[in-house]
Design a protein around this motif. Structure first.
Motif, PDB file in Angstrom:
ATOM      1  N   ASN A 163      30.965 -16.640   4.592  1.00 38.84           N
ATOM      2  CA  ASN A 163      30.328 -16.876   3.304  1.00 38.84           C
ATOM      3  C   ASN A 163      29.640 -18.241   3.295  1.00 38.84           C
ATOM      4  O   ASN A 163      30.036 -19.153   4.020  1.00 38.84           O
ATOM      5  CB  ASN A 163      31.363 -16.838   2.180  1.00 38.84           C
ATOM      6  CG  ASN A 163      32.116 -15.523   2.128  1.00 38.84           C
ATOM      7  OD1 ASN A 163      31.578 -14.505   1.727  1.00 38.84           O
ATOM      8  ND2 ASN A 163      33.378 -15.544   2.560  1.00 38.84           N
TER       9      ASN A 163
ATOM     10  N   ASN B 280      32.908 -19.849   7.545  1.00 38.20           N
ATOM     11  CA  ASN B 280      32.254 -20.121   6.278  1.00 38.20           C
ATOM     12  C   ASN B 280      31.406 -21.382   6.394  1.00 38.20           C
ATOM     13  O   ASN B 280      31.724 -22.295   7.156  1.00 38.20           O
ATOM     14  CB  ASN B 280      33.295 -20.302   5.173  1.00 38.20           C
ATOM     15  CG  ASN B 280      34.108 -19.044   4.942  1.00 38.20           C
ATOM     16  OD1 ASN B 280      33.608 -18.040   4.468  1.00 38.20           O
ATOM     17  ND2 ASN B 280      35.391 -19.102   5.316  1.00 38.20           N
TER      18      ASN B 280
ATOM     19  N   ASN C 182      29.035 -13.310   1.774  1.00 38.87           N
ATOM     20  CA  ASN C 182      28.483 -13.491   0.438  1.00 38.87           C
ATOM     21  C   ASN C 182      27.926 -14.902   0.280  1.00 38.87           C
ATOM     22  O   ASN C 182      28.173 -15.785   1.109  1.00 38.87           O
ATOM     23  CB  ASN C 182      29.571 -13.258  -0.626  1.00 38.87           C
ATOM     24  CG  ASN C 182      30.187 -11.884  -0.525  1.00 38.87           C
ATOM     25  OD1 ASN C 182      29.566 -10.884  -0.846  1.00 38.87           O
ATOM     26  ND2 ASN C 182      31.424 -11.825  -0.050  1.00 38.87           N
TER      27      ASN C 182
END
Length: 361
Positions: A214, A246, A190
């Protein structure tokens, strides 16, 4: 062939002209319109989910069999629906039972009486279609209402949720909040930015969570794990979370900021231009490995606020950082719970930006 009307008393057989194709189409259209008025709008037809988006397998702590849940499967086994409006989205995510909710386009969440936070029920996969699916204006709330008196996982704790391939921004509170012993949550691929408070906050005894692949940017307080120094009754022995791959792209702080969680696994993340990376406090136990820190003032700390934490560091790379990684004590190895494969830290600045965020699965 002639069509005849039924014979009635005193009548003769009269030929009837068959309806023209135009009249048949017009009649069918009228009947369909009448049905729509009587029955209301039909749910959006669901396309088959993208295989990589809806059938990928959770890893890290979200993959562990515990608390009566075998890994994290989200809405697997349930229907697939597509949300194109706010009303559809809020309806779908709150329904009981397994459901895969595909998000198409932009969903704007209202603030209303909830400060923009909207509840997600157990057994849900929420996945964006394509690379531009977006949640804006509010955030997702995973968990029961906060209560200090509950100190062990209740039978109705929210659980088994997957959130993937979405862009979150503009929330008036958190972008995602996980609380009250919620467990088996996977937040993957995301994009998070511009929330008023946390990007992904995990607190109040939540457990078995993975936050992976993410991108966090244009955001201040990124990842909170454990919300209060006085919350040991709910948090100690829980808050087991994996953060891997991430991209902390100038997200300022809390990447993550940890209280009590043990063990917390932070590996193969790319930190670029942050005030600090990881803070381990209140006897939290963190394994920090294979990360790349570029232009980070404090890559990792155990002397921060409250009681000292514990942190084991190995195979991390620091470039243009002002302080060394602070280490202290010992921590249970994540391999006690699950298997994983590391990228070399030197590969992280290439691998992570290329693969992290929405639109990259």
């Amino acid at each position: 062939m002639r069509l005849l009307t039924p014979r009635s008393a005193g009548s003769s057989r009269l030929p009837v002209r068959p309806p023209s194709p135009v009249r048949r189409r017009t009649a069918r259209a009228a009947l369909a319109a009448l049905a729509a008025v009587l029955m209301g709008p039909a749910p959006t037809a669901a396309a088959a989910p993208e295989s990589t988006a809806a059938t990928a397998t959770a890893d890290g702590f979200a993959s562990v069999d515990a608390l009566g849940q075998n890994g994290t499967t989200g809405g697997a086994g349930g229907p697939v629906v597509t949300a194109t409006t706010t009303a559809q989205f809020l309806d779908y995510i709150s329904r009981p039972g397994p459901l895969t909710v595909q998000v198409s386009g932009t969903i704007t969440l209202p603030t209303g009486s909830t400060d923009g936070m909207h509840p997600v029920a157990s057994d849900k996969t929420i996945v964006g279609l394509g690379g531009s699916a977006r949640i804006t204006g509010g955030g997702l709330h995973i968990g029961l209402p906060a209560s200090d008196s509950v100190t062990s996982p209740p039978a109705n704790a929210v659980h088994n949720i997957i959130i993937r391939n979405l862009r979150f921004d503009g929330a008036s509170d958190d972008l995602i909040n996980i609380q009250m012993f919620s467990h088996h949550i996977w937040i993957d691929h995301n994009d998070f930015s511009d929330g008023d408070d946390g990007a992904v906050d995990i607190k109040r005894g939540s457990d078995y969570v993975t936050v992976s692949w993410n991108r966090f940017h244009d955001h201040d307080k990124t990842l909170l794990l454990g919300h209060d120094d006085d919350n040991a009754a709910q948090d100690r022995g829980r808050l087991r979370v994996t953060y891997h791959h991430n991209y902390f792209d100038a997200s300022d702080q809390r990447n993550p900021r940890i209280r009590f969680g043990d063990p917390v696994h932070v590996y193969n993340n790319y930190y670029r231009d942050n005030s600090y990376g990881v803070a381990s406090t209140m006897d939290a136990g963190v394994v920090l490995e294979g990360n790349y820190f570029f232009s980070v003032n404090n890559p990792a700390r155990v002397d921060f606020s409250g009681d000292l934490g514990r942190l084991v560091a190995r195979d991390n790379i620091l470039v243009d950082c002002n302080h060394a990684i602070e280490t202290r004590g010992s921590v249970t190895e994540p391999r006690t719970y699950y298997a994983y494969t590391l990228h070399r830290a030197a590969e992280v600045p290439t691998v992570v930006p290329a693969g992290a965020g929405a639109g990259k699965i």
